[in-house]
Motif scaffolding. Structure first.
Motif, PDB file in Angstrom:
ATOM      1  N   TYR A 199       0.831  -1.205   0.000  1.00  0.00           N
ATOM      2  CA  TYR A 199       0.000   0.000   0.000  1.00  0.00           C
ATOM      3  C   TYR A 199       0.862   1.252   0.000  1.00  0.00           C
ATOM      4  CZ  TYR A 199      -3.348   3.533   1.601  1.00  0.00           C
ATOM      5  OH  TYR A 199      -4.117   4.662   1.714  1.00  0.00           O
ATOM      6  N   GLU A 233      -6.896  -4.454  -5.607  1.00  0.00           N
ATOM      7  CA  GLU A 233      -7.580  -4.043  -4.388  1.00  0.00           C
ATOM      8  C   GLU A 233      -6.808  -2.931  -3.678  1.00  0.00           C
ATOM      9  OE1 GLU A 233      -8.197  -7.435  -1.922  1.00  0.00           O
ATOM     10  OE2 GLU A 233      -9.530  -8.460  -3.353  1.00  0.00           O
ATOM     11  N   THR A 234      -5.493  -3.075  -3.644  1.00  0.00           N
ATOM     12  CA  THR A 234      -4.661  -2.038  -3.029  1.00  0.00           C
ATOM     13  C   THR A 234      -4.753  -0.738  -3.808  1.00  0.00           C
ATOM     14  OG1 THR A 234      -3.137  -3.755  -2.266  1.00  0.00           O
ATOM     15  CG2 THR A 234      -2.329  -1.492  -2.249  1.00  0.00           C
ATOM     16  N   ARG A 240      -7.905   0.933  -3.038  1.00  0.00           N
ATOM     17  CA  ARG A 240      -7.887   1.485  -1.679  1.00  0.00           C
ATOM     18  C   ARG A 240      -7.096   2.787  -1.626  1.00  0.00           C
ATOM     19  NH1 ARG A 240      -5.011  -0.351   3.106  1.00  0.00           N
ATOM     20  NH2 ARG A 240      -4.142  -2.055   1.855  1.00  0.00           N
ATOM     21  N   GLU A 285      -9.411   5.324  -3.124  1.00  0.00           N
ATOM     22  CA  GLU A 285     -10.533   5.649  -2.246  1.00  0.00           C
ATOM     23  C   GLU A 285     -10.064   6.479  -1.048  1.00  0.00           C
ATOM     24  OE1 GLU A 285     -14.539   3.254  -0.878  1.00  0.00           O
ATOM     25  OE2 GLU A 285     -12.677   2.148  -1.235  1.00  0.00           O
ATOM     26  N   ASP A 286      -8.910   6.134  -0.486  1.00  0.00           N
ATOM     27  CA  ASP A 286      -8.401   6.874   0.677  1.00  0.00           C
ATOM     28  C   ASP A 286      -7.987   8.298   0.324  1.00  0.00           C
ATOM     29  OD1 ASP A 286      -8.814   4.598   2.090  1.00  0.00           O
ATOM     30  OD2 ASP A 286      -6.703   4.014   2.222  1.00  0.00           O
TER      31      ASP A 286
END
Length: 1120
Positions: free
Chosen positions: A901, A945-946, A949, A952-953
């Motif tokens: 991440y 997925e990372t 994320r 989104e973050d």
């Protein structure tokens, strides 16, 4: 020009592997591999995947020889024969033929069509088959344009067969009983049809016309009709439309290539007709650079047709070109005198003849072309001036030179100065600028060598200075040393000044090259060899080295000393760039020991009035210059025990500058610290508070410490910065017994609160001050916490520093929290970000923590994998500053779940950044990683997925989201998600589309919107309902309130349809692309909306519905 471009001045910031790259190949070593690829075409053309791989391998190999294409020459013939064998084979299917022609085009692109053209078969038997191949070509097929391009080049060679083309026609009737079209007309028809297409075939058609029209039989029978057609088509077209621009480009290329033959044909009035048609087109008003360039090129060639093709007898001709003879100048005087006498005799024998009136029009248009906004147009006009002047009588040529000198008025723009310099260099190079004019030209060139005009926050003029160096280079080659002897000192001094003190690296290197040419060709420049040794191409690449070191060496030669100092005082201490002002004053400091009397008696009296002037830049530079010169005089006087003389000047300077200060030095210090909001951001970065530290012993009182600590909570951020830096500069004796008090005050500055969340710079300077205070007091384990860094306060200090790691505060200048993070960069994310010095520091700390042995740091995740990626033996040699070394290593951490991440977050701002090298290497490293996991479904799912994320973050966080959109565009274009494109409505694509829509909702950021358009176009490759949703989003953007977004969307959708032709029904593809290309997307929204809705109907996409009551947002409407 790049007026505000920066250059890395420190050797440690440079990347040797990037700067010193170059091809040093010795031969074509991949000939067997190329032969194998060509022979494999028949087996791979039917499979899309293997075909693309074969093409890519071929391109990669051939591109290696872009800089040394001559290495291919001995191999061109067999490569062509192998590929043409495939083309000539009647059993070869159409896709295989197109693939063979694509390979031929790739070779042509590397070597150049002029060399490759000669190798085409050109016997009589080849003409008919080549013509027949055109019957199978579709000019609108954008995937096979290479075939048409190569066929046109082949036809341009076969049409030169040495027989009358009528002999090949015969009297045979066609099957329908009608007479077939003559070969001559067939070739002309092909040429005309491809002169108006939008792809590169248009260029090849122009080559075909230029060669075909020169045939005697064609010139006699078809030239007049062709020229009439070309002029008629040109006059009916308009550069206001894209279609008109394409047509005009084709006609102009054809005319440029054929106009040289016009003077030999019976239609003597044709050049005048062409010139008149060109005048009516008003190409100088077009915004298309290529059209203006072709217009200038055509004008100059038309001008040559009005003049006799002869070399001017009056031109200046230099005799001896021996380097040894040039270095022995005295031996050349008799030779030079003979040359002058010969030139006078030749001028007396000059033949006089009438010059047509059209020549004046031609020269006027070329002079206008010298002022064009684009360099390639100015360069073409300059070459035209040189060619035409070479055919004019001496008096008229001198008038041209006079008109040319008018370009150097200070009322003219930098474009005019640049074009004028190019033209003067051309005239000098061709011997058309007679020695009698050198006295008029040299002062102009000396001004051009220092031309610098401020425009807003930067300046223009580097191209002018570069061109002026080219003039000096050309003069060195053109004139005998005797002619330039009166101007040697002026030119040599000007070139030395440009080579050492110019702001731009390209100008310094150009001046160094011009100086070298003069030393070699003229042999008269004072101390030429010695100066060249110190200021060669590589030495002048470092600006700091030039100002502070090379300048001192050159100034040791008395011929250059005074001129260098005068230039710094007159041109550089008032420069718009603060860095140049500071370097100039430091250079004056270093030059002072050379001529202390001149500095004392001339320079300082000149600077004193400037130090209280009204211009801020001049005042700043003059004050710094006074300080630096006075400091240098003091050091010189101290060595010679003459301090009193210097003190008199110091007193005068202080009284002159500080006469208005009411309460002395302490008031000045405090007022300066409180006035930082009025100081430019660049200057604030340079504040060291050194000026008052020596005064602390006598001026700093105990109560002031408490006053300074209280100012750390001021509501003005810059006041906090100033007093933080002041506390950081305190000497040790003043911190004794007060350390804990100072640390508590700085802790309040560093902590982030709701009231001062945006005060990132004050937190940065608070952290700097903390580090400096700790360095000043030193470390003593069991010492008192009010005097040393000890076991009682070390945890407090580390917590202050570690808090800076979470500071990502940004403002309009970018990541102003970078310096805070620089203090303790120990996470992988920071080792993957875009700022070189920040990444280097983070990487070094990361490796230090990993390799620390006394004792080893426990609980480091994935230690074994990290030690394999970063071997201990390479910890010292790994250059984190160089993106080419850092990113291939750090991207390997993407495979470690704990780091994935954070590394991806850091890579995002690097891949989507602005610095070319950072973007290139970070993106390539990311793509390499994606290729490795492409067939690993679990790894791809985890990565995606990372990625989602991270998106989104950081939604609506422009520091991350805008680079993320750019990174997604590159990843989609490079096929990083191909594994998901075969599955309909894959969850990753649906989620990504939702996030992209949310990111641009109500956004007015042009950069963000443009990046999102590219992402939407890339997402069209996903299958299922995604395509309709993406098309709906793109068609929505076609009616965006911002015209630039509408135009960008139309352009990228057009390119998308070319790439993914299966999106739209083939029956309507041409209509859709025509609407996209021909619509004026700058028009009013109702007009644009009508076109957009028409596209929705064609592509069967729901039309966005305009709601009667709207709210402000990115589209200014709501849709149902």
């Amino acid at each position: 020009m790049n007026g505000d471009g920066s250059e890395q001045e420190e050797d440690r910031c440079q990347e040797p592997d990037v700067i010193a790259t170059g091809n040093i190949l010795e031969s074509f070593t991949e000939s067997q591999e190329i032969r194998g690829l060509i022979n494999s075409l028949k087996g791979v053309y039917g499979n899309l995947g293997t075909r693309e791989v074969t093409i890519e391998k071929f391109i990669v190999i051939m591109d290696k020889y872009q800089e040394q294409p001559h290495l291919l020459d001995s191999h061109l013939e067999w490569m062509m024969h192998l590929l043409l064998d495939v083309v000539r084979d009647n059993r070869s299917p159409s896709p295989l033929v197109h693939l063979a022609f694509k390979f031929l085009y790739i070779i042509t692109k590397v070597r150049g069509y002029k060399i490759f053209l000669r190798l085409f078969p050109h016997e009589v038997a080849d003409l008919q088959p080549v013509l027949d191949m055109f019957a199978d070509q579709n000019p609108k097929d954008y995937e096979t344009w290479e075939t048409r391009y190569m066929l046109l080049l082949w036809l341009s060679m076969t049409c030169l067969i040495p027989f009358d083309l009528a002999r090949l026609d015969g009297n045979i009737l066609s099957e329908e009983g009608r007479t077939r079209m003559p070969i001559m007309d067939r070739i002309l028809k092909v040429a005309k049809s491809y002169l108006v297409v939008s792809d590169k075939s248009r260029d090849a058609a122009a080559v075909l016309v230029s060669r075909f029209i020169t045939r005697p039989d064609v010139k006699q029978k078809r030239m007049a009709d062709f020229l009439d057609w070309a002029l008629s088509t040109l006059s009916k077209s308009s550069f206001q439309t894209m279609e008109g621009t394409i047509v005009m480009d084709g006609m102009l290329q054809a005319l440029v290539n054929t106009v040289d033959t016009i003077k030999d044909n019976p239609w003597k009035l044709m050049p005048s007709t062409v010139l008149e048609c060109l005048d009516n087109c008003k190409l100088s008003e077009s915004n298309q650079t290529l059209l203006r360039k072709l217009g200038v090129k055509l004008v100059q060639r038309l001008g040559l047709t009005f003049l006799k093709p002869k070399v001017a007898k009056w031109r200046y001709q230099r005799g001896c070109r021996s380097l040894a003879a040039n270095l022995q100048f005295s031996a050349q005087v008799p030779v030079a005198q003979n040359l002058v006498a010969a030139a006078v005799t030749a001028a007396a024998d000059e033949e006089e003849y009438d010059i047509p009136g059209e020549v004046e029009n031609v020269i006027e248009q070329l002079l206008i072309g010298l002022k064009d906004k684009d360099t390639i147009v100015r360069w073409s006009a300059a070459k035209g001036i040189g060619r035409i002047t070479g055919r004019l009588p001496k008096e008229l040529a001198d008038d041209v030179v006079g008109s040319l000198l008018d370009c150097f008025s200070f009322q003219e723009t930098d474009n005019s100065w640049h074009g004028g310099c190019l033209a003067l260099a051309e005239l000098g190079r061709r011997g058309l600028l007679l020695p009698s004019r050198i006295a008029d030209v040299v002062p102009v060139i000396l001004k051009a060598l220092t031309y610098d005009e401020k425009r807003g926050a930067c300046s223009v003029g580097s191209n002018v200075r570069d061109a002026a160096c080219y003039v000096c280079w050309a003069f060195a080659r053109a004139y005998d040393p005797l002619e330039l002897k009166p101007f040697v000192n002026q030119i040599s001094s000007a070139l030395v000044i440009a080579a050492v003190f110019d702001r731009d690296i390209n100008c310094r290197r150009a001046a160094s090259a011009a100086f070298q040419e003069n030393v070699g060709r003229q042999g008269t420049f004072p101390h030429g060899i010695d100066i060249l040794t110190a200021s060669d191409y590589f030495a002048v690449g470092n600006r700091v080295n030039c100002f502070l070191n090379i300048s001192v060496y050159i100034a040791s030669f008395p011929e250059y000393t005074q001129s260098m100092i005068d230039h710094l005082v007159n041109m550089k201490i008032n420069h718009w760039d603060g860095v140049i002002r500071e370097l100039s004053t430091k250079a004056l400091h270093n030059l002072t020991p050379q001529v202390p009397e001149y500095m004392t008696n001339v320079v300082l009296p000149r600077l004193l009035p400037l130090s209280v002037g009204t211009d801020l830049h001049t005042r700043h530079g003059a004050i710094l210059a006074c300080a630096e010169i006075t400091h240098a005089l003091y050091k010189l006087a101290a060595e010679n025990n003459r301090c009193q003389y210097t003190q008199d000047y110091v007193t005068k300077i202080i009284l002159n500058i500080f006469s208005t200060i009411p309460d002395g030095w302490q008031w000045l210090i405090n007022d300066s610290l409180r006035s930082l909001p009025l100081v430019s951001s660049t200057a604030r970065q340079q504040i060291k508070v050194h000026s008052w530290v020596p005064l602390c012993n006598c001026l700093f009182l105990g109560e002031l410490l408490q006053q300074y600590i209280s100012e750390l909570q001021n509501t003005e951020e810059m006041i906090r910065c100033g007093f933080s830096l002041a506390l950081g500069a305190l000497p040790r004796f003043l911190l004794k017994g007060k350390l804990q008090q100072v640390l508590e005050g700085l802790k309040k500055v560093i902590c982030i609160s709701h009231k001062d969340v945006s005060f990132a710079e004050s937190r940065r300077d608070g952290l700097k001050a903390t580090a400096k205070v700790c360095q000043t007091v030193g470390v003593k384990r069991d010492g008192p916490q009010d005097e040393f860094v000890c076991k009682d306060n070390v945890i407090q200090i580390y917590m202050m520093l570690l808090n800076g790691m979470s500071d990502y505060t940004t403002d309009s200048r970018g990541d102003v929290g970078a310096c805070c993070k620089q203090i303790m960069c120990c996470v992988a994310q920071q080792s993957a970000e875009k700022i070189d010095r920040f990444r280097a520091h983070a990487g070094s700390v990361f490796l230090a923590l990993l390799n620390f042995d006394n004792p080893p740091i426990p609980y480091i995740p994935h230690r074994e994998e990290l030690e394999r990626i970063f071997p201990r033996s390479e910890a010292v040699t790994l250059n984190w500053n160089a993106p080419s070394q850092a990113f291939p290593r750090i991207t390997q951490l993407l495979g470690l779940p704990t780091y994935q991440y954070y590394v991806l977050l850091g890579l995002t701002v690097s891949v989507g950044g602005l610095t070319e090298t950072t973007v290139r290497y970070s993106a390539q490293s990311l793509f390499d990683y994606m290729k490795k996991i492409q067939n690993n479904l679990d790894a791809m799912n985890n990565f995606c997925e990372t990625l989602l994320r991270v998106f989104e973050d950081n939604l609506l966080n422009d520091r991350v989201s805008v680079p993320l959109l750019k990174m997604l565009d590159q990843m989609l274009a490079n096929g990083c998600f191909d594994i998901f494109t075969t599955e309909e409505n894959h969850p990753f694509s649906l989620k990504l589309l939702t996030l992209c829509k949310e990111e641009i909702k109500k956004s007015k950021d042009i950069q963000k919107l443009r990046s999102s358009i590219a992402v939407f176009c890339g997402m069209i490759q996903f299958q299922g309902d995604m395509r309709e949703k993406v098309l709906f989003q793109l068609l929505l953007l076609l009616c965006h309130p911002f015209p630039v977004i509408r135009k960008t969307t139309a352009s990228q959708v057009y390119e998308m349809l070319i790439t993914y032709s299966d999106i739209v029904d083939p029956d309507i593809l041409d209509v859709v692309m025509t609407v996209l290309s021909d619509t004026n997307w700058d028009a009013e929204l109702p007009v644009v909306r009508e076109k957009r809705n028409y596209l929705c109907d064609l592509m069967k996409v729901p039309k966005p519905q305009l709601v009667s009551k709207v709210e402000c947002g990115v589209f200014a409407v709501e849709f149902s």
